[in-house]
Design a protein around this motif. Structure first.
Motif, PDB file in Angstrom:
ATOM      1  N   TRP A 111     -55.200  55.491  59.299  1.00 27.11           N
ATOM      2  CA  TRP A 111     -56.185  55.362  60.369  1.00 27.11           C
ATOM      3  C   TRP A 111     -57.198  54.283  59.976  1.00 27.11           C
ATOM      4  CZ3 TRP A 111     -56.896  59.123  64.530  1.00 27.11           C
ATOM      5  CH2 TRP A 111     -55.899  60.116  64.565  1.00 27.11           C
ATOM      6  N   HIS A 112     -57.697  53.567  60.963  1.00 23.95           N
ATOM      7  CA  HIS A 112     -58.712  52.557  60.710  1.00 23.95           C
ATOM      8  C   HIS A 112     -59.870  52.753  61.687  1.00 23.95           C
ATOM      9  CE1 HIS A 112     -55.061  50.741  58.921  1.00 23.95           C
ATOM     10  NE2 HIS A 112     -55.913  50.300  58.014  1.00 23.95           N
ATOM     11  N   LEU A 113     -60.481  53.917  61.584  1.00 26.55           N
ATOM     12  CA  LEU A 113     -61.624  54.236  62.432  1.00 26.55           C
ATOM     13  C   LEU A 113     -62.906  53.934  61.670  1.00 26.55           C
ATOM     14  CD1 LEU A 113     -60.429  57.601  64.016  1.00 26.55           C
ATOM     15  CD2 LEU A 113     -60.108  55.256  64.846  1.00 26.55           C
ATOM     16  N   SER A 114     -63.856  53.297  62.345  1.00 28.68           N
ATOM     17  CA  SER A 114     -65.084  52.849  61.670  1.00 28.68           C
ATOM     18  C   SER A 114     -66.174  53.899  61.632  1.00 28.68           C
ATOM     19  CB  SER A 114     -65.622  51.592  62.367  1.00 28.68           C
ATOM     20  OG  SER A 114     -65.943  51.876  63.719  1.00 28.68           O
ATOM     21  N   ALA A 115     -65.966  55.010  62.336  1.00 32.22           N
ATOM     22  CA  ALA A 115     -66.966  56.087  62.355  1.00 32.22           C
ATOM     23  C   ALA A 115     -66.277  57.405  62.018  1.00 32.22           C
ATOM     24  CB  ALA A 115     -67.631  56.162  63.732  1.00 32.22           C
ATOM     25  N   PRO A 116     -67.032  58.409  61.622  1.00 32.01           N
ATOM     26  CA  PRO A 116     -66.436  59.717  61.351  1.00 32.01           C
ATOM     27  C   PRO A 116     -65.735  60.275  62.586  1.00 32.01           C
ATOM     28  CG  PRO A 116     -68.657  59.616  60.465  1.00 32.01           C
ATOM     29  CD  PRO A 116     -68.477  58.386  61.313  1.00 32.01           C
ATOM     30  N   ARG A 117     -64.723  61.102  62.349  1.00 32.91           N
ATOM     31  CA  ARG A 117     -63.893  61.615  63.435  1.00 32.91           C
ATOM     32  C   ARG A 117     -64.707  62.281  64.548  1.00 32.91           C
ATOM     33  NH1 ARG A 117     -60.393  59.510  60.712  1.00 32.91           N
ATOM     34  NH2 ARG A 117     -58.283  60.253  60.343  1.00 32.91           N
ATOM     35  N   ASP A 118     -65.679  63.074  64.182  1.00 24.88           N
ATOM     36  CA  ASP A 118     -66.400  63.857  65.188  1.00 24.88           C
ATOM     37  C   ASP A 118     -67.078  62.985  66.233  1.00 24.88           C
ATOM     38  OD1 ASP A 118     -65.636  66.251  64.111  1.00 24.88           O
ATOM     39  OD2 ASP A 118     -67.445  66.516  62.903  1.00 24.88           O
ATOM     40  N   ARG A 119     -67.379  61.758  65.901  1.00 27.08           N
ATOM     41  CA  ARG A 119     -68.061  60.884  66.860  1.00 27.08           C
ATOM     42  C   ARG A 119     -67.130  60.372  67.953  1.00 27.08           C
ATOM     43  NH1 ARG A 119     -71.766  57.538  62.543  1.00 27.08           N
ATOM     44  NH2 ARG A 119     -72.674  59.391  61.556  1.00 27.08           N
ATOM     45  N   TYR A 120     -65.823  60.513  67.744  1.00 18.76           N
ATOM     46  CA  TYR A 120     -64.863  60.115  68.769  1.00 18.76           C
ATOM     47  C   TYR A 120     -64.614  61.246  69.762  1.00 18.76           C
ATOM     48  CZ  TYR A 120     -64.044  56.175  65.671  1.00 18.76           C
ATOM     49  OH  TYR A 120     -64.213  55.058  64.896  1.00 18.76           O
ATOM     50  N   VAL A 121     -64.981  62.456  69.382  1.00 25.27           N
ATOM     51  CA  VAL A 121     -64.777  63.622  70.235  1.00 25.27           C
ATOM     52  C   VAL A 121     -65.700  63.544  71.446  1.00 25.27           C
ATOM     53  CG1 VAL A 121     -65.055  66.129  70.365  1.00 25.27           C
ATOM     54  CG2 VAL A 121     -63.984  65.074  68.343  1.00 25.27           C
ATOM     55  N   GLY A 122     -65.185  63.909  72.613  1.00 21.34           N
ATOM     56  CA  GLY A 122     -66.020  63.921  73.804  1.00 21.34           C
ATOM     57  C   GLY A 122     -65.215  63.673  75.062  1.00 21.34           C
ATOM     58  N   THR A 123     -65.917  63.572  76.175  1.00 21.90           N
ATOM     59  CA  THR A 123     -65.303  63.326  77.477  1.00 21.90           C
ATOM     60  C   THR A 123     -65.631  61.912  77.932  1.00 21.90           C
ATOM     61  OG1 THR A 123     -65.452  65.663  78.092  1.00 21.90           O
ATOM     62  CG2 THR A 123     -65.198  64.070  79.883  1.00 21.90           C
ATOM     63  N   TYR A 124     -64.599  61.189  78.299  1.00 21.47           N
ATOM     64  CA  TYR A 124     -64.732  59.796  78.723  1.00 21.47           C
ATOM     65  C   TYR A 124     -64.341  59.715  80.200  1.00 21.47           C
ATOM     66  CZ  TYR A 124     -64.750  58.921  73.660  1.00 21.47           C
ATOM     67  OH  TYR A 124     -65.030  58.939  72.314  1.00 21.47           O
ATOM     68  N   ARG A 125     -65.180  59.087  81.005  1.00 28.96           N
ATOM     69  CA  ARG A 125     -65.019  59.127  82.454  1.00 28.96           C
ATOM     70  C   ARG A 125     -64.689  57.758  83.046  1.00 28.96           C
ATOM     71  NH1 ARG A 125     -67.208  62.111  86.623  1.00 28.96           N
ATOM     72  NH2 ARG A 125     -66.296  63.829  85.436  1.00 28.96           N
ATOM     73  N   HIS A 126     -63.733  57.783  83.989  1.00 28.87           N
ATOM     74  CA  HIS A 126     -63.466  56.642  84.858  1.00 28.87           C
ATOM     75  C   HIS A 126     -63.673  57.136  86.274  1.00 28.87           C
ATOM     76  CE1 HIS A 126     -61.299  53.554  87.090  1.00 28.87           C
ATOM     77  NE2 HIS A 126     -61.161  52.820  85.992  1.00 28.87           N
ATOM     78  N   ASP A 127     -64.434  56.414  87.070  1.00 28.47           N
ATOM     79  CA  ASP A 127     -64.808  56.909  88.391  1.00 28.47           C
ATOM     80  C   ASP A 127     -63.611  57.217  89.280  1.00 28.47           C
ATOM     81  OD1 ASP A 127     -67.468  56.775  87.729  1.00 28.47           O
ATOM     82  OD2 ASP A 127     -67.824  54.836  88.709  1.00 28.47           O
ATOM     83  N   LEU A 128     -62.522  56.466  89.125  1.00 29.48           N
ATOM     84  CA  LEU A 128     -61.348  56.680  89.979  1.00 29.48           C
ATOM     85  C   LEU A 128     -60.217  57.422  89.280  1.00 29.48           C
ATOM     86  CD1 LEU A 128     -61.092  53.194  91.738  1.00 29.48           C
ATOM     87  CD2 LEU A 128     -62.067  55.316  92.652  1.00 29.48           C
ATOM     88  N   LEU A 129     -60.222  57.436  87.965  1.00 30.74           N
ATOM     89  CA  LEU A 129     -59.094  57.983  87.209  1.00 30.74           C
ATOM     90  C   LEU A 129     -59.399  59.292  86.503  1.00 30.74           C
ATOM     91  CD1 LEU A 129     -57.915  54.596  85.701  1.00 30.74           C
ATOM     92  CD2 LEU A 129     -56.823  55.849  87.570  1.00 30.74           C
ATOM     93  N   GLY A 130     -60.630  59.803  86.645  1.00 30.88           N
ATOM     94  CA  GLY A 130     -60.960  61.088  86.068  1.00 30.88           C
ATOM     95  C   GLY A 130     -61.362  61.020  84.614  1.00 30.88           C
ATOM     96  N   ASP A 131     -61.209  62.151  83.932  1.00 30.23           N
ATOM     97  CA  ASP A 131     -61.699  62.304  82.566  1.00 30.23           C
ATOM     98  C   ASP A 131     -60.575  62.235  81.542  1.00 30.23           C
ATOM     99  OD1 ASP A 131     -64.235  62.666  83.547  1.00 30.23           O
ATOM    100  OD2 ASP A 131     -64.197  64.853  83.405  1.00 30.23           O
ATOM    101  N   MET A 132     -60.840  61.526  80.458  1.00 27.07           N
ATOM    102  CA  MET A 132     -60.003  61.551  79.275  1.00 27.07           C
ATOM    103  C   MET A 132     -60.798  62.315  78.217  1.00 27.07           C
ATOM    104  SD  MET A 132     -58.084  58.329  77.375  1.00 27.07           S
ATOM    105  CE  MET A 132     -57.178  57.844  78.850  1.00 27.07           C
ATOM    106  N   VAL A 133     -60.239  63.396  77.716  1.00 26.04           N
ATOM    107  CA  VAL A 133     -60.956  64.291  76.825  1.00 26.04           C
ATOM    108  C   VAL A 133     -60.379  64.201  75.421  1.00 26.04           C
ATOM    109  CG1 VAL A 133     -61.653  66.676  76.381  1.00 26.04           C
ATOM    110  CG2 VAL A 133     -61.463  65.850  78.746  1.00 26.04           C
ATOM    111  N   VAL A 134     -61.234  63.924  74.452  1.00 26.50           N
ATOM    112  CA  VAL A 134     -60.829  63.809  73.049  1.00 26.50           C
ATOM    113  C   VAL A 134     -61.381  64.999  72.286  1.00 26.50           C
ATOM    114  CG1 VAL A 134     -60.893  62.394  70.960  1.00 26.50           C
ATOM    115  CG2 VAL A 134     -60.861  61.293  73.216  1.00 26.50           C
ATOM    116  N   THR A 135     -60.508  65.733  71.594  1.00 28.11           N
ATOM    117  CA  THR A 135     -60.907  66.875  70.787  1.00 28.11           C
ATOM    118  C   THR A 135     -60.334  66.728  69.382  1.00 28.11           C
ATOM    119  OG1 THR A 135     -58.979  68.145  71.532  1.00 28.11           O
ATOM    120  CG2 THR A 135     -61.032  68.408  72.786  1.00 28.11           C
ATOM    121  N   ARG A 136     -60.819  67.558  68.462  1.00 28.07           N
ATOM    122  CA  ARG A 136     -60.265  67.566  67.106  1.00 28.07           C
ATOM    123  C   ARG A 136     -58.948  68.326  67.097  1.00 28.07           C
ATOM    124  NH1 ARG A 136     -63.521  66.115  62.747  1.00 28.07           N
ATOM    125  NH2 ARG A 136     -61.561  66.394  61.638  1.00 28.07           N
ATOM    126  N   GLU A 137     -58.030  67.870  66.273  1.00 28.28           N
ATOM    127  CA  GLU A 137     -56.731  68.529  66.118  1.00 28.28           C
ATOM    128  C   GLU A 137     -56.469  68.695  64.635  1.00 28.28           C
ATOM    129  OE1 GLU A 137     -52.937  70.122  67.337  1.00 28.28           O
ATOM    130  OE2 GLU A 137     -54.821  69.740  68.391  1.00 28.28           O
TER     131      GLU A 137
END
Length: 521
Positions: free
Chosen positions: A409-435
């Motif tokens: 992995w080449h993520l520049s921030a800790p994993r928890d900071r990527y967790v959350g809900t990402y919104r597109h006005d026409l395409l709905g929500d993309m939800v990122v959780t820990r696995e």
């Protein structure tokens, strides 16, 4: 009364050939041997038509492997892009009735939408249906075929996101779902009836296709046996893939389920002299006319042109029209030789071996009916080669999967900071959780994938569509994760938390259940 009902039932069924027809037993043995040799009993349904009747039906393997439910003539398969000949024919029927004009432009179709980057006045409905529009629209395709997050209003708004295709100019061929998706939005509005109902009235009912629908809910309500989706490339080939079709992911470019006998009816309708009733013969014959040229090949099938929903090209020295359908867990084949009166349906609920198996089934069927003297020998050799290739494919696939899992992995921030809900006005929500202890899971409507590492900074690889890798790119500024970019679409994080200390490092192993990538590598 009983005699009358029996006569009506017989009239509704495709004619079955007599004992004097060609011997398909050797082909059936080869199909069974291949399924035994690969130890993968996914299902295959075969129907052959010739001279106005069905001369062979063959059913192999299972619709449901775990439950040992065998494939029969009543088994319903998803046919993916083999939907296109149906949708295009419906449009031709409406044109013949004076209800639309293939020359209508996108500007006329959507007068209130503002298109940028291309001249909407020059792109016609006909261009959209023969893949010559030069227009691209990944958001519309992903919404209608994969995520299922859309409604009539959002689909119309998504049409406005159409843009020039960087890989194809107007008038040149490039196969996509975009044209059919755009056309369906307009035709739904124009006729005040969903495209699903249009096909039911114009094609399925007239042809007596009683086990064909564009609505999964109808199939479930009727208690039809739906073939489950499998893949020889998955971690567990005998377990159905997660991405099952639903009403909101059945779309005009790939949105039908059907049986082999029903599709045989559709092929018989392609020979107007051999049929009674059904769609207008003039519309059917027009659908066979090549509209745009190309130079391509898929397995044994040369493609020199595209008609209305059909590829055209030479096959064994004859003119063939065909269209196939591929999606996670399925491969469908429709083809016919118009001058010889021969047609073939092959349906599979498996997406890797199924395509190659179907190629050999077609070679045998057409070779047998065209009188190729050495077809038995050729088929025996080619089926044996496929069985050997399948074993090698499985070994290579396992190695590739391990390589994907091992990527850093080449993520520049800790994993928890990527967790959350990402919104597109026409395409709905993309939800990122820990696995698990170090992974990320990403959900978007019907799509659900566990991420693995990628070489690029702040990118991850997912398989929204099983066996096909996609890259998601996170935008990170000052240790804050702000958005996800995917295939030209941007989903913005609904709330960007301030950076916090975390004990989770930026590089750790993935715990994904992924398989071979056909896309991002």
């Amino acid at each position: 009364m009983k005699h009358f009902l029996a006569a009506m039932l017989l009239a509704a069924m495709p004619a079955i050939a007599s004992a004097g027809d060609p011997d398909f037993a050797p082909l059936a043995r080869l199909i069974r041997q291949t399924k035994d040799a690969t130890a993968h009993p996914s299902g295959t349904a075969v129907a052959v038509v010739k001279d106005g009747k069905v001369i062979y039906e063959g059913y192999f393997g299972d619709a449901d492997i775990a439950a040992h439910v065998p494939v029969t003539r009543d088994t319903v398969f998803y046919i993916a892009s083999a939907t296109k000949p149906f949708f295009a024919l419906n449009a031709l029927i409406e044109e013949q009735a004076g209800q639309l004009d293939m020359r209508v432009s996108m500007r006329e179709m959507f007068p209130d939408l503002r298109f940028t980057g291309f001249d909407a006045a020059t792109v016609t409905l006909g261009d959209l249906l023969v893949h010559g529009s030069g227009v691209d629209n990944p958001p519309l395709v992903w919404a209608t075929a994969f995520s299922g997050v859309h409604d009539a209003a959002s689909r119309r708004a998504l049409v406005a996101l159409s843009a020039p295709d960087p890989e194809a100019t107007h008038g040149s061929f490039k196969y996509t779902n975009v044209g059919y998706n755009i056309a369906s939005v307009w035709m739904d509005e124009r006729f005040g009836t969903p495209w699903q109902t249009q096909l039911e009235r114009a094609i399925f009912q007239p042809l007596g296709m009683r086990h064909t629908t564009a609505r999964i809910s109808r199939a479930h309500a009727a208690g039809w046996i739906l073939a489950k989706p499998y893949s020889f490339a998955s971690d567990e080939p005998g377990v159905p893939l997660y991405l099952a079709k639903s009403d909101d992911t059945m779309q005009a470019a790939g949105g039908l389920v059907s049986t082999a006998p029903d599709l045989a009816r559709f092929l018989l309708a392609q020979f107007p002299d051999a049929r009674a009733g059904g769609p207008p013969a003039t519309a059917i014959m027009r659908s066979h006319q090549t509209r745009i040229g190309l130079d391509a090949k898929y397995q044994d099938f040369q493609r020199t042109g595209y008609a209305w929903g059909w590829y055209t090209g030479p096959y064994k020295g004859r003119r063939m029209l065909h269209h196939f359908g591929g999606f996670a867990g399925f491969h469908a084949h429709l083809s016919f030789l118009p001058e010889e009166g021969i047609g073939l349906v092959v349906l599979n609920n498996e997406d890797m071996l199924g395509a190659q198996l179907t190629n050999l089934i077609a070679d045998h069927v057409y070779g047998l009916l065209l009188g190729e003297a050495d077809i038995a020998t050729t088929s025996t050799r080619r089926f044996a080669e496929l069985q050997e290739k399948a074993r090698a494919f499985r070994r290579n696939m396992l190695a590739k999967r391990e390589e994907i899992r091992a990527r850093a992995w080449h993520l520049s921030a800790p994993r928890d900071r990527y967790v959350g809900t990402y919104r597109h006005d026409l395409l709905g929500d993309m939800v990122v959780t820990r696995e698990g202890p170090g992974g990320l899971r990403i959900r978007w409507g019907r799509l659900d994938a566990v991420a693995t590492g990628a070489e690029q900074p702040d990118h991850v690889r997912v398989e929204f569509a099983p066996n096909s890798g996609q890259l998601l790119a996170f935008t990170v500024k000052d240790a804050r994760v702000e958005s996800i970019a995917f295939d030209g679409m941007a989903f913005r994080k609904r709330s960007v938390a301030a950076p916090q200390e975390s004990s989770v490092g930026s590089v750790s192993p993935s715990f994904s259940k992924t398989s071979i990538s056909n896309g991002a590598r």
